[in-house]
Design a protein around this motif. Structure first.
Motif, PDB file in Angstrom:
ATOM      1  N   GLU A 240     -25.540 -81.193  21.927  1.00 41.77           N
ATOM      2  CA  GLU A 240     -25.949 -81.586  23.395  1.00 41.77           C
ATOM      3  C   GLU A 240     -27.406 -81.602  23.619  1.00 41.77           C
ATOM      4  N   ASN A 241     -28.029 -82.511  24.331  1.00 46.18           N
ATOM      5  CA  ASN A 241     -29.464 -82.573  24.604  1.00 46.18           C
ATOM      6  C   ASN A 241     -29.492 -80.945  25.410  1.00 46.18           C
ATOM      7  N   GLN A 242     -30.630 -80.283  24.885  1.00 45.53           N
ATOM      8  CA  GLN A 242     -30.824 -78.988  25.620  1.00 45.53           C
ATOM      9  C   GLN A 242     -31.871 -79.234  26.713  1.00 45.53           C
ATOM     10  N   SER A 243     -32.393 -80.353  26.880  1.00 42.36           N
ATOM     11  CA  SER A 243     -33.231 -80.682  27.969  1.00 42.36           C
ATOM     12  C   SER A 243     -32.507 -81.417  29.040  1.00 42.36           C
ATOM     13  N   ASP A 244     -33.102 -81.344  30.319  1.00 45.02           N
ATOM     14  CA  ASP A 244     -32.597 -82.127  31.246  1.00 45.02           C
ATOM     15  C   ASP A 244     -32.673 -83.601  31.493  1.00 45.02           C
ATOM     16  N   PHE A 264     -26.846 -86.181  24.400  1.00 47.90           N
ATOM     17  CA  PHE A 264     -27.017 -85.499  22.963  1.00 47.90           C
ATOM     18  C   PHE A 264     -28.351 -85.855  22.328  1.00 47.90           C
ATOM     19  N   ASN A 265     -28.532 -84.736  21.525  1.00 46.49           N
ATOM     20  CA  ASN A 265     -29.855 -85.053  20.585  1.00 46.49           C
ATOM     21  C   ASN A 265     -29.358 -85.498  19.188  1.00 46.49           C
ATOM     22  N   THR A 266     -30.237 -86.501  18.898  1.00 51.55           N
ATOM     23  CA  THR A 266     -29.987 -86.911  17.349  1.00 51.55           C
ATOM     24  C   THR A 266     -30.722 -86.466  16.362  1.00 51.55           C
ATOM     25  N   ASP A 303     -33.251 -94.324  18.837  1.00 48.85           N
ATOM     26  CA  ASP A 303     -31.793 -94.390  18.413  1.00 48.85           C
ATOM     27  C   ASP A 303     -31.147 -93.589  19.715  1.00 48.85           C
ATOM     28  N   GLN A 304     -31.668 -92.264  20.023  1.00 45.71           N
ATOM     29  CA  GLN A 304     -30.933 -91.523  20.887  1.00 45.71           C
ATOM     30  C   GLN A 304     -30.563 -92.017  22.223  1.00 45.71           C
ATOM     31  N   ASP A 305     -31.231 -92.961  22.627  1.00 46.89           N
ATOM     32  CA  ASP A 305     -30.907 -93.625  23.813  1.00 46.89           C
ATOM     33  C   ASP A 305     -29.557 -94.507  23.598  1.00 46.89           C
TER      34      ASP A 305
HETATM   35  C1  NAG Z   1     -34.188 -83.187  23.395  1.00 44.32           C
HETATM   36  C2  NAG Z   1     -33.273 -84.443  23.043  1.00 44.32           C
HETATM   37  O1  NAG Z   1     -32.470 -84.438  22.424  1.00 44.32           O
HETATM   38  N1  NAG Z   1     -33.644 -85.478  23.841  1.00 44.32           N
HETATM   39  C3  NAG Z   1     -34.505 -85.620  24.666  1.00 44.32           C
HETATM   40  C4  NAG Z   1     -34.175 -84.733  25.766  1.00 44.32           C
HETATM   41  O2  NAG Z   1     -34.738 -84.723  26.831  1.00 44.32           O
HETATM   42  C5  NAG Z   1     -36.220 -84.592  26.564  1.00 44.32           C
HETATM   43  C6  NAG Z   1     -37.133 -84.715  27.874  1.00 44.32           C
HETATM   44  O3  NAG Z   1     -36.866 -83.689  28.603  1.00 44.32           O
HETATM   45  C7  NAG Z   1     -36.820 -85.662  25.587  1.00 44.32           C
HETATM   46  O4  NAG Z   1     -38.231 -85.262  25.330  1.00 44.32           O
HETATM   47  C8  NAG Z   1     -35.881 -85.442  24.429  1.00 44.32           C
HETATM   48  O5  NAG Z   1     -36.506 -86.357  23.326  1.00 44.32           O
END
Ligand code: NAG
Ligand code: NAG
Ligand code: NAG
Length: 718
Positions: A240-244, A264-266, A303-305
């Protein structure tokens, strides 16, 4: 089995606390050495004050770093030895905890890597993977031509057992992704991860995909074995993306791409390629992205989007990896909630623009760990043993060595000549298109001559190809030094090639050949790091090279060499000034007092009055600094350290029929420095001198074999 035990326990111990202890040592300053070094430099009391200060800082930092590194490595060695001594009962315990991944199963890793800077990051990542791994590895690089050149040379010279690598040219993948409007700093390269099921070979069924800014803290096989628990159509393992970010509340009107929950973070992905191909992955993401782009207009996180939006529509595809497999250190993150003990974490992701300055309660620990791998001696990673190493791989080197005998005076030389030095080409940004009459200055150096670089830059505006002999830690020092230097950073026409230290001799001719091979201009000026060219030498040599037509005629243009014993030299602005300084005894012809033979054939008396180029005859021990075309024979690598390394090269040019022509209006001046370690050795060791004689004899015999009767003169002169 035994090896496994050692590595497993080592990993645990390191994570559990050995690393922080090791790295407390990092900031210990050992005043004793530093003082003596100051004295040495102060004694010199000479170079422009700014340069002295910079040099001093660099040297001090260096001494500290070298010490720290050797302490770290000693500590590591001690740890390894302690663990190796552990007893049977511990061995049994470890056996039971054996991972599911069979001993020799090949683990595949894909990395997108483009440009000079990314290759430096990727090396740190790879070191961390190699440090803990127990399986054979295959790295798949999606690369631009620059990264491919750098990484293929690096892996070829690193020769780590049980590591394979392949390259997939980014240019051929671009059409699949360039249509996507993208505002992420990774540019088009980040998006290429989407194409992996198509780009990688069809028989490859699964792969771990890594960003270049991650560091491993455990054996990658533990991640690989998670593939086995994928169920149904699960095909993409992610943390999971650990940011908001994807919660969409970061600022007013913040509208991220659609995602499942936090998204999710890639940075770390497990890709089940076979399943994705069956599900027509390429079409799937393309359709979804096209539709989304009608309202979103561009991707912010590359790519993450797109991965996130696809997963929102097809949630069955995702397998949620435990968060320790991608501990994200970007701001606004909840990464601290992910693990309770630092020892739990497996992969650190430096996805913050602040990099090492991030705020996190374990940041010191992370930083130390990162620095460990940054400065870890990559040569040590070669020696890892696996039960699955192919016997043929190791046999070759063993054969060569077993032919050598201990009682040979040249044993040490011959052994080191068989060594392949790990080489990282173009360590810094480089971008230069040579002109048709261009001349590149070629030189090599070690850390103690670093200050000469800036001085040479002020005297030579043309391209430079330079080999730097350094440890991993020194390379980091050099990087900091270069980034801090306006003079160096303003130049993009200097190719810096790092050759990593190994062995006891300075591999001078390997260094020269490394720099020479990277020259792109038609002509080279084979110089040395201690010489400052006269102002305007670059323009003068370009003209001379075309006028004398050295691309067609076998000519070596001799640039007369002088020396000064004075640090505070008023550099002569013209030949007339130089001649009057010679008269006054402020300047001498090079090595006039110790080795006049080396340059005597230049005929300095004639040079003083010459206004046109004049031809001179080769003589034994002649070692002038010359301008020649790029495709000359390479330097003979049997000569290591001090002695005959250049004489042998000039001799071979003569054997090939090159004429030596002295340039009447060119000169270089040797600046003073403390004697190098190798010269000191030459002067003190009779074995060294004896061996040099033997090697000279062998070289001369080889030359006469190669060039026949006309080379007999090299045999008789001795
Ligand atoms: C961390 C991550 O996986 N992706 C994004 C999550 O959000 C932050 C912004 O708060 C991005 O900078 C990350 O790239
Ligand atoms: C060796 O094993 C015994 C018990 O089997 C244990 O008590 C001892 O501490 C072990 N020694 C080491 C060095 O691990
Ligand atoms: C590479 O790194 C250097 C030093 O940090 C930086 O100045 C330069 O802009 C970077 N180059 C690219 C292309 O990102």
């Amino acid at each position: 089995m035994f090896v496994r035990l050692r590595k497993r326990s080592l990993a645990v111990l390191l994570v559990a606390g050995a690393v922080p202890v090791m790295f407390m040592l990092y900031f210990i300053f050992t005043t004793e050495d530093v003082v003596s070094n100051h004295d040495r430099i102060l004694e010199a009391d000479v170079l422009e004050s700014k340069i002295v200060q910079r040099l001093r800082d660099t040297e001090n930092q260096n001494i500290v770093l070298r010490k720290e590194l050797s302490q770290t490595q000693n500590q590591l060695l001690r740890l390894q030895m302690t663990l190796a001594a552990a007893n049977e009962s511990t061995k049994m315990k470890c056996l039971n905890a054996e991972p599911d991944v069979p001993k020799c199963e090949l683990i595949h890793v894909a990395i997108v890597c483009a440009g000079h800077n990314a290759t430096r990051d990727v090396v740190t990542l790879i070191k961390s993977v190699l440090f803990y791994r127990r399986n054979p590895l295959h790295f798949h690089f999606i690369s631009d031509p620059i990264a491919q050149l750098i990484l293929s040379k690096l892996f070829e010279t690193w020769s780590v057992a049980e590591v394979q690598y392949s390259f997939y040219p980014a240019d051929s993948i671009k059409p699949d992704v360039t249509w996507i409007p993208n505002r992420h700093y990774s540019g088009v390269y980040g998006l290429m991860k989407l194409t992996l099921p198509k780009t990688l070979p069809l028989n490859l069924e699964k792969v771990i995909v890594l960003d270049t800014d991650v560091t491993f803290a455990t054996d990658i096989a533990e991640l690989w074995k998670i593939f086995r628990v994928f169920k149904g159509k699960q095909a993409i393992g992610l943390v999971e993306n650990q940011s908001d970010w994807y919660l969409g509340k970061l600022w007013k009107n913040h509208q991220p791409w659609p995602a499942l929950g936090r998204g999710f973070n890639t940075g770390v992905i497990l890709l089940e390629l076979k399943m994705l191909r069956e599900l027509s992955w390429m079409q799937m993401w393309r359709l979804i992205a096209e539709k989304e782009l009608m309202t979103m207009l561009y991707v912010s996180l590359a790519d993450q989007d797109i991965f996130n939006t696809v997963l929102k529509q097809h949630p069955y595809l995702v397998y949620r990896l435990p968060c320790q497999w991608n501990v994200q250190l970007s701001e606004n993150t909840r990464s601290e909630q992910c693990y309770s003990e630092a020892s739990d974490l497996k992969v650190i992701h430096w996805n913050s623009p602040m990099k090492l300055k991030v705020k996190n309660k374990h940041v010191e620990f992370f930083r130390n760990m990162y620095l460990t791998f940054l400065e870890y001696d990559g040569n040590l990673l070669r020696r890892e043993l696996f039960g699955c190493t192919n016997a043929d791989d190791t046999a070759h080197g063993q054969d060569l060595l077993s032919e050598l005998t201990d009682d040979d005076d040249c044993y040490d030389f011959r052994r080191e000549r068989e060594m392949t030095h790990r080489t990282h080409l173009y360590y810094l940004d480089y971008s230069y298109e040579p002109q048709s009459d261009d001349v590149t200055l070629v030189a090599q150096l070690s850390m103690d001559r670093l200050q000469m670089l800036e001085m040479i830059c002020r005297h030579w505006e043309g391209p430079i190809s330079i080999a730097l002999y350094m440890s991993d830690a020194e390379a980091q020092q050099f990087l900091r030094y270069a980034i801090g230097s306006e003079t160096l950073m303003s130049r993009k026409n200097i190719g810096y090639h790092i050759v990593y230290r190994e062995g006891q001799f300075y591999p001078v001719n390997y260094l020269r050949n490394t720099a020479l091979q990277q020259v792109k201009s038609p002509f080279v000026f084979l110089s040395d790091i201690d010489f400052l060219p006269m102002y305007g030498l670059y323009e003068y040599l370009k003209k001379a090279a075309s006028m004398m037509d050295i691309s067609h005629e076998k000519k070596a243009l001799v640039v007369p060499a002088f020396e000064t014993q004075r640090y505070r030299l008023e550099f002569p602005k013209s030949k007339a000034e130089l001649l009057s300084m010679l008269d006054m005894g402020t300047l001498f012809t090079f090595r006039y007092h110790v080795w006049a033979k080396g340059h005597a054939p230049t005929n300095f008396a004639k040079w003083g009055t010459a206004t046109t180029p004049y031809k001179v005859e080769w003589e034994l021990d002649f070692e002038p600094y010359v301008v020649v075309r790029r495709d000359i024979p390479s330097f003979d690598q049997r000569f290591l350290g001090f002695g005959w390394n250049k004489v042998s090269h000039i001799m071979e040019l003569d054997a090939q029929g090159f004429e030596f022509v002295v340039l009447p209006n060119a000169f270089i001046i040797h600046m003073p420095h403390a004697p190098s370690f190798d010269i000191a050795k030459f002067r003190s060791s009779s074995v060294y001198r004896k061996c040099l004689k033997i090697l000279k004899g062998e070289f001369q015999r080889d030359l006469s074999k190669k060039y026949g009767i006309k080379a007999l003169k090299y045999l008789s002169v001795e």
